[in-house]
Write a protein that holds these residues in place. Structure first.
Motif, mmCIF file in Angstrom:
data_model
loop_
_atom_site.group_PDB
_atom_site.id
_atom_site.type_symbol
_atom_site.label_atom_id
_atom_site.label_comp_id
_atom_site.label_asym_id
_atom_site.label_seq_id
_atom_site.Cartn_x
_atom_site.Cartn_y
_atom_site.Cartn_z
ATOM 1 N N LEU A 191 0.800 -1.222 0.000
ATOM 2 C CA LEU A 191 0.000 0.000 0.000
ATOM 3 C C LEU A 191 0.834 1.274 0.000
ATOM 4 C CD1 LEU A 191 -2.865 -0.962 2.467
ATOM 5 C CD2 LEU A 191 -2.825 -1.097 -0.024
ATOM 6 N N LEU A 192 2.141 1.142 0.139
ATOM 7 C CA LEU A 192 2.968 2.346 0.059
ATOM 8 C C LEU A 192 2.988 2.909 -1.361
ATOM 9 C CD1 LEU A 192 4.819 4.062 1.917
ATOM 10 C CD2 LEU A 192 6.751 2.808 0.940
ATOM 11 N N ALA A 193 2.762 2.057 -2.359
ATOM 12 C CA ALA A 193 2.771 2.509 -3.748
ATOM 13 C C ALA A 193 1.738 1.706 -4.526
ATOM 14 C CB ALA A 193 4.158 2.327 -4.366
ATOM 15 N N ALA B 1 -10.424 3.291 8.371
ATOM 16 C CA ALA B 1 -10.475 4.751 8.424
ATOM 17 C C ALA B 1 -9.827 5.421 7.227
ATOM 18 C CB ALA B 1 -9.811 5.239 9.711
ATOM 19 N N VAL B 2 -8.958 4.721 6.495
ATOM 20 C CA VAL B 2 -8.240 5.365 5.388
ATOM 21 C C VAL B 2 -8.680 4.833 4.033
ATOM 22 C CG1 VAL B 2 -6.238 5.850 6.830
ATOM 23 C CG2 VAL B 2 -6.296 3.736 5.494
ATOM 24 N N ARG B 3 -9.637 3.944 4.008
ATOM 25 C CA ARG B 3 -10.106 3.425 2.729
ATOM 26 C C ARG B 3 -10.832 4.506 1.940
ATOM 27 N NH1 ARG B 3 -12.493 -2.213 5.276
ATOM 28 N NH2 ARG B 3 -10.449 -3.032 5.938
ATOM 29 N N GLY B 4 -10.632 4.483 0.642
ATOM 30 C CA GLY B 4 -11.241 5.483 -0.218
ATOM 31 C C GLY B 4 -10.416 6.733 -0.383
ATOM 32 N N SER B 5 -9.293 6.827 0.333
ATOM 33 C CA SER B 5 -8.409 7.987 0.240
ATOM 34 C C SER B 5 -6.982 7.509 -0.015
ATOM 35 C CB SER B 5 -8.449 8.824 1.522
ATOM 36 O OG SER B 5 -7.459 9.841 1.491
ATOM 37 N N PRO B 6 -6.514 7.493 -1.264
ATOM 38 C CA PRO B 6 -5.171 6.999 -1.556
ATOM 39 C C PRO B 6 -4.072 7.694 -0.764
ATOM 40 C CG PRO B 6 -6.428 7.189 -3.587
ATOM 41 C CD PRO B 6 -7.260 7.807 -2.495
ATOM 42 N N GLN B 7 -4.193 9.007 -0.551
ATOM 43 C CA GLN B 7 -3.152 9.717 0.195
ATOM 44 C C GLN B 7 -3.136 9.295 1.657
ATOM 45 O OE1 GLN B 7 -3.890 13.899 -0.577
ATOM 46 N NE2 GLN B 7 -2.394 13.905 -2.257
ATOM 47 N N ARG C 146 -4.241 6.489 2.831
ATOM 48 C CA ARG C 146 -3.818 5.086 2.853
ATOM 49 C C ARG C 146 -2.301 4.970 2.759
ATOM 50 N NH1 ARG C 146 -6.141 2.442 -2.096
ATOM 51 N NH2 ARG C 146 -4.303 3.432 -3.014
ATOM 52 N N GLN C 147 -1.699 5.770 1.891
ATOM 53 C CA GLN C 147 -0.238 5.747 1.755
ATOM 54 C C GLN C 147 0.436 6.205 3.046
ATOM 55 O OE1 GLN C 147 1.336 8.014 -1.582
ATOM 56 N NE2 GLN C 147 3.242 8.372 -0.442
ATOM 57 N N ALA C 148 -0.084 7.258 3.661
ATOM 58 C CA ALA C 148 0.493 7.745 4.920
ATOM 59 C C ALA C 148 0.358 6.693 6.013
ATOM 60 C CB ALA C 148 -0.187 9.050 5.324
ATOM 61 N N TRP C 149 -0.798 6.025 6.053
ATOM 62 C CA TRP C 149 -1.003 4.951 7.034
ATOM 63 C C TRP C 149 -0.005 3.825 6.817
ATOM 64 C CZ3 TRP C 149 -2.434 -0.164 6.073
ATOM 65 C CH2 TRP C 149 -2.775 -0.928 7.200
ATOM 66 N N ALA C 150 0.219 3.444 5.556
ATOM 67 C CA ALA C 150 1.160 2.370 5.252
ATOM 68 C C ALA C 150 2.572 2.744 5.687
ATOM 69 C CB ALA C 150 1.126 2.049 3.760
#
Length: 363
Positions: free
Chosen positions: A86-88, A104-110, A112-116
């Protein structure tokens, strides 16, 4: 040379909601009973492991290690395969990969990347608290949809993809460096790092970072028709983790390497339980032993035919049979007769001194 550690077991394919696979204690008891000596723990599975707690609590880590030690088990590595993925993520895969992330981060690629990225940094801290030296993960992929150049790729597309991958991974590699832990990328189709060429390209992009290492899995190389033995000769200094996974490749008049639209059981290339495929593990264990591979031989079970519990039971014994106890003397020592230098020179017909070109006596 060094004897490999093993057998270990990657728990991702075995964890479930039913006993004995729904808690670390119960799955560890089951694995120990099969003869496994170490567990590779998927850090995303809350039934088995609390990554955030492990990153901040030494007592949690000590207790976990102690419970496993009572069963004769160690932790080989933590795994962040899903978080690394999920980092890339290329937008084409946003929806399929969203399920790997926290709700909480699904649907938001940015987001999700920060979470990863935060998950990976937590894994560095947790690995250090657990006394681990290697970590298993995926690289993620930005360029994978452009693997085959049709239509022709725009000039610079792959360069930009790897530059961006390096920008995302460099602070994480630095965090693992501070923790004293190697990041071992499983070179895997679907990731931007899937063979030697892509790994070298990534190494160049991260300035040959000392923590950028390899999780060696010959099954992925065999299905690409890459020489998985020569790979060890080329990259052994970066191999710090090892998935013992079998595979077979049987091309025919209808499909070959790109036969991935078929169901697994119908593909030319299929993952198999250990011993049921075509991988030459005798040669692999010999090479890794010869090069002093410092880590664990960890079973990753994936098979389109055999039941996983049978694959695990057979796999533990399979790995144990392939571990090579390193010799402490040469096999022909019994015939040795060490000789002083004068006798060695006499055997070569050289006498006690040589005369140099200018006539001086040479030793």
């Amino acid at each position: 040379m060094k004897t490999l550690q093993g057998p270990g077991l990657f728990l991702a394919q075995f964890a479930g909601d039913s006993a004995a696979f729904n808690s670390l204690d119960s799955i560890a008891l089951w694995a120990a009973g099969l003869g496994f000596k170490a567990l590779q723990i998927p850090s995303w599975d809350a039934r088995l492991f609390d990554l955030a707690l492990a990153a901040k609590s030494q007592s949690y880590c000590d207790d976990l290690r102690g419970r496993l030690a009572e069963l004769g088990l160690q932790i080989s590595e933590l795994s962040t395969h899903l978080q690394g993925q999920l980092l890339a993520v290329h937008p084409a895969y946003d929806r399929p990969f969203d399920g790997f992330a926290a709700a909480a981060v699904r649907g938001s690629p940015q987001a999700r990347q920060a979470w990863a990225a935060e998950q990976l940094k937590l894994a560095a801290k947790a690995s250090a608290r657990l006394g681990l030296k290697a970590h298993a993960t995926f690289s993620g992929a930005l360029a994978w949809p452009y693997l085959y150049p049709w239509p022709p790729r725009p000039a610079g597309l792959v360069d930009e993809a790897f530059a961006e991958l390096a920008r995302r991974w460099t602070p994480i590699l630095n965090a693992f460096d501070e923790a004293g832990v190697d990041v071992c990328y499983e070179l895997h189709p679907g990731e931007d790092l899937f063979d030697g060429v892509t790994f070298e390209r990534f190494l160049d992009a991260v300035q040959q970072h000392p923590r950028a290492c390899i999780l060696y899995d010959p099954s992925h190389f065999h299905l690409q028709q890459l020489d998985y033995l020569a790979f060890i000769d080329l990259y052994h200094s970066r191999i710090r983790a090892f998935h013992v996974k079998d595979a077979e490749f049987r091309p025919n008049g209808r499909q070959g390497v790109y036969g991935g639209y078929a169901d697994w059981a119908d593909r030319a290339g299929r993952f198999r339980s250990l011993g049921d495929g075509q991988i030459d593990f005798g040669a692999i264990f010999s090479k890794l032993t010869r090069y002093g591979y410092p880590g664990w031989a960890v079973l990753e079970w994936e098979c389109c035919l055999k039941h996983p519990e049978d694959g695990a039971r057979e796999g533990a014994a399979f790995i144990q049979r392939h571990l090579i106890r390193v010799a402490d003397k040469a096999f022909d020592d019994f015939a040795g007769n060490g000789s002083p230098r004068e006798e060695l020179r006499a055997l070569l017909g050289l006498g006690s001194a040589m005369v140099g070109a200018a006539g001086e006596a040479q030793p």
